[in-house]
Design an enzyme around this catalytic site. Structure first.
Site, PDB file in Angstrom:
ATOM      1  CG  PHE A 190      27.776  44.659  14.779  1.00  0.00           C
ATOM      2  CD1 PHE A 190      27.986  44.660  15.877  1.00  0.00           C
ATOM      3  CD2 PHE A 190      26.366  44.149  14.818  1.00  0.00           C
ATOM      4  CE1 PHE A 190      27.543  44.929  17.083  1.00  0.00           C
ATOM      5  CE2 PHE A 190      25.713  44.410  15.509  1.00  0.00           C
ATOM      6  CZ  PHE A 190      26.624  44.885  17.426  1.00  0.00           C
ATOM      7  CG  LEU A 191      29.063  45.427   8.161  1.00  0.00           C
ATOM      8  CD1 LEU A 191      28.685  45.140   6.252  1.00  0.00           C
ATOM      9  CD2 LEU A 191      30.809  44.663   8.362  1.00  0.00           C
TER      10      LEU A 191
ATOM     11  CD  GLU B 235      19.551  39.245  27.797  1.00  0.00           C
ATOM     12  OE1 GLU B 235      18.803  38.867  28.798  1.00  0.00           O
ATOM     13  OE2 GLU B 235      19.451  39.927  26.860  1.00  0.00           O
TER      14      GLU B 235
ATOM     15  CB  CYS C 292      30.029  42.365  25.701  1.00  0.00           C
ATOM     16  SG  CYS C 292      28.541  42.881  27.714  1.00  0.00           S
TER      17      CYS C 292
HETATM   18  P1  NAD Z   1      27.303  44.636  35.996  1.00  0.00           P
HETATM   19  O1  NAD Z   1      28.866  44.784  36.536  1.00  0.00           O
HETATM   20  O2  NAD Z   1      26.730  45.915  34.923  1.00  0.00           O
HETATM   21  O3  NAD Z   1      26.230  44.505  36.742  1.00  0.00           O
HETATM   22  C1  NAD Z   1      26.590  42.991  37.796  1.00  0.00           C
HETATM   23  C2  NAD Z   1      26.173  43.408  39.193  1.00  0.00           C
HETATM   24  O4  NAD Z   1      26.780  42.403  39.578  1.00  0.00           O
HETATM   25  C3  NAD Z   1      26.970  44.123  39.739  1.00  0.00           C
HETATM   26  O5  NAD Z   1      25.492  44.922  40.300  1.00  0.00           O
HETATM   27  C4  NAD Z   1      27.607  43.532  40.972  1.00  0.00           C
HETATM   28  O6  NAD Z   1      26.878  44.242  42.600  1.00  0.00           O
HETATM   29  C5  NAD Z   1      26.668  42.649  41.448  1.00  0.00           C
HETATM   30  N1  NAD Z   1      28.049  40.991  41.864  1.00  0.00           N
HETATM   31  C6  NAD Z   1      27.867  41.039  41.667  1.00  0.00           C
HETATM   32  N2  NAD Z   1      28.926  40.059  42.267  1.00  0.00           N
HETATM   33  C7  NAD Z   1      28.281  39.400  43.276  1.00  0.00           C
HETATM   34  C8  NAD Z   1      28.033  38.788  44.763  1.00  0.00           C
HETATM   35  N3  NAD Z   1      28.796  37.624  43.932  1.00  0.00           N
HETATM   36  N4  NAD Z   1      26.777  38.468  44.730  1.00  0.00           N
HETATM   37  C9  NAD Z   1      25.438  39.135  44.409  1.00  0.00           C
HETATM   38  N5  NAD Z   1      25.688  40.546  43.643  1.00  0.00           N
HETATM   39  C10 NAD Z   1      26.913  40.584  42.788  1.00  0.00           C
HETATM   40  O7  NAD Z   1      27.335  43.111  34.530  1.00  0.00           O
HETATM   41  P2  NAD Z   1      26.274  43.447  32.900  1.00  0.00           P
HETATM   42  O8  NAD Z   1      26.953  44.294  31.933  1.00  0.00           O
HETATM   43  O9  NAD Z   1      24.975  43.757  34.036  1.00  0.00           O
HETATM   44  O10 NAD Z   1      26.715  41.907  32.951  1.00  0.00           O
HETATM   45  C11 NAD Z   1      26.558  40.380  33.840  1.00  0.00           C
HETATM   46  C12 NAD Z   1      27.099  40.027  32.098  1.00  0.00           C
HETATM   47  O11 NAD Z   1      25.697  39.688  31.466  1.00  0.00           O
HETATM   48  C13 NAD Z   1      28.400  39.355  32.799  1.00  0.00           C
HETATM   49  O12 NAD Z   1      28.697  38.461  32.395  1.00  0.00           O
HETATM   50  C14 NAD Z   1      28.333  40.743  31.511  1.00  0.00           C
HETATM   51  O13 NAD Z   1      29.079  39.456  30.019  1.00  0.00           O
HETATM   52  C15 NAD Z   1      26.516  39.962  30.643  1.00  0.00           C
HETATM   53  N6  NAD Z   1      26.094  40.610  29.520  1.00  0.00           N
HETATM   54  C16 NAD Z   1      26.372  41.870  29.892  1.00  0.00           C
HETATM   55  C17 NAD Z   1      25.212  43.273  28.590  1.00  0.00           C
HETATM   56  C18 NAD Z   1      25.607  44.011  28.764  1.00  0.00           C
HETATM   57  O14 NAD Z   1      25.121  45.259  27.517  1.00  0.00           O
HETATM   58  N7  NAD Z   1      26.279  45.008  29.436  1.00  0.00           N
HETATM   59  C19 NAD Z   1      24.957  42.199  27.217  1.00  0.00           C
HETATM   60  C20 NAD Z   1      25.069  40.662  27.384  1.00  0.00           C
HETATM   61  C21 NAD Z   1      25.607  40.168  28.707  1.00  0.00           C
END
Ligand code: NAD
Length: 431
Positions: free
Chosen positions: A250-251, A152, A261
């Protein structure tokens, strides 16, 4: 219409689910946080993301989007299962994949027919392979399945727009059946699709985030030089950014990058490289420069107020960037803790992030707006470039401050204009 399951209803999971539902699919979401699920079932959104509440409620009403605590139920109902759980930093800097392992294990035990399991969480290379092995180990009936990597790239604050209009869609696939389903799922979204193998897709995500972090640290290093020689980093960035090979995004020099992230993905990439026998020195320097930016900011505050201990410092912005309530690895939170340990009293305001910040910070006076922060503060520090801070009434701010000092961690004002208004204005790399 496709039957889709989304595990993890955070920033990525909830946005992915809402967008896929809005495109006409039947989407069920699961999360291990029962309270979150109960709230979502009532249409209460746990995060602030512009436009998200509306699209979630619309699709709940249309019965295309639902929420469950029961993972086997989700597995049974879905052909495509997106894993969107968190992958925070582990103790050694590598990604902590315990949530990914946990859900993979449980998907395997619940599978009764063919499934496509999509890793959307940001994960190091070879996670796809581990998911495959885990499923083979725990699915005793030998049910067929495919693994897909679909990293993502959305940005918090513009997540819906990014999910609906991405620059590209990356698909790491290893069989035709899964590729066909994934292509049809993303057909309504007009974006180039990069189809590759799973390891390459995983690498694209980490390399992209590390590269963006590198751009930020690069311009911050240039800003330091600008400070020394009397050049203007915003004009340097403009001049560089008009070059199509470089681009302006990003500059922006300032207090450095934070968020859930960049810091963790950078560390995870450095760790992966080390584990694979390559010392990624460039990225270590990117992380080092970023860490120093906060110390530099403290130095700029000291240059303006002299002794920090006993001073009241007003901080504007707590989220790691505007238009989100996310404070994970926020430079502002780090700065507040550093200032407190130097003996400062802190007043703070953020349009969205205060509920989360209140849980993280102690002894901070949270204010109702930026003017209340300014009242009787010795110095105002801008840490998040929310639009309302850009347009605040600076004459009023000056009247409210004990001393007319603004330290701008995001370079949002013009130094000459600030001098004309009578401020001591400290920023990054500008004349
Ligand atoms: P977040 O912490 O907002 O959400 C993660 C969710 O997963 C939480 O609601 C948590 O309760 C749930 N969770 C954790 N363990 C679980 C389990 N065993 N079973 C079911 N649910 C579970 O995280 P996010 O920001 O949405 O990021 C998720 C992933 O996407 C990460 O790997 C992150 O690096 C990646 N990512 C994030 C972004 C961003 O901008 N936030 C962008 C791109 C990629």
């Amino acid at each position: 219409m496709q039957r889709i399951g989304v595990i993890g209803t955070g920033y990525v999971g909830l946005v992915t689910a809402a967008v896929l539902a809005d495109l006409g699919n039947k989407v069920v979401c699961q999360d291990s946080d029962l309270r979150k699920i109960k709230n979502l079932q009532k249409g209460i959104i746990p995060i602030y993301e512009p436009g998200l509440a509306k699209i979630v409620k619309k699709n709940i009403k249309a019965k295309r989007l639902s929420f469950t605590f029961n993972l086997p139920n989700l597995v049974n109902k879905s052909l495509v299962i997106f894993i969107c759980v968190g992958t925070p930093s582990g103790k050694d800097g590598g990604a902590d994949l315990s949530s990914v392992e946990n859900v993979t294990h449980r998907i395997a035990q619940s599978m009764k027919e063919y499934k496509i399991i999509v890793e959307k969480s940001t994960v190091p290379v070879e996670t796809g392979e581990w998911i495959r092995r885990t499923i083979l180990m725990h699915n005793k009936c030998g049910i067929k399945f495919s693994i897909v990597s679909n990293p993502e790239f959305l940005r918090e604050g513009s997540a819906l727009e990014d999910a609906l209009h991405p620059d590209r869609i990356v698909l790491g696939v290893e069989d035709e059946r899964a590729e066909k389903v994934m292509r049809s799922l993303f057909k309504p979204i007009k974006a180039p699709i990069v189809v590759t193998n799973i390891k390459t897709a995983e690498m694209i995500k980490h390399a992209s985030n590390s590269f963006l972090a590198t751009k930020i640290s690069f311009i911050n290093a240039v800003a330091r030089l600008c400070d020394k020689v009397g050049a203007d980093v915003t004009k340097v960035a403009e001049g560089m950014g008009l070059d199509k090979r470089i681009q302006r995004a990003f500059l922006n020099a300032g207090a450095g990058f934070g968020g859930s992230c960049f810091p963790k993905d950078l560390e995870a990439f450095i760790y992966l490289a080390k584990k694979s026998g390559y010392d990624f020195g460039l990225l270590k320097e990117v992380a080092r420069i970023n860490k120093q930016q906060k110390q530099l900011l403290i130095k700029k505050i000291e240059e303006a107020v002299w002794i920090i201990s006993g001073k009241t410092i007003g901080v504007l912005g707590l989220s790691f960037k505007p238009n989100t309530d996310d404070i994970r690895f926020s430079s502002s939170i780090d700065l507040i803790k550093m200032l407190q340990s130097d003996g400062a009293k802190i007043k703070a305001y953020d349009p969205q992030a205060m509920p989360k910040a209140k849980k993280e910070l102690k002894n901070v006076k949270f204010c109702r707006d930026h003017y209340e922060v300014a009242r009787n503060s010795d110095c105002l520090v801008i840490m998040t470039e929310w639009e309302q801070f850009r347009s605040m009434d600076l004459t009023r701010i000056k009247r409210l401050l004990r001393k007319p000092i603004i330290v701008d961690g995001r370079n949002i004002f013009q130094p000459k204009e600030m001098a004309r208004l009578g401020f001591t204005y400290k920023c990054f790399g500008r004349v």
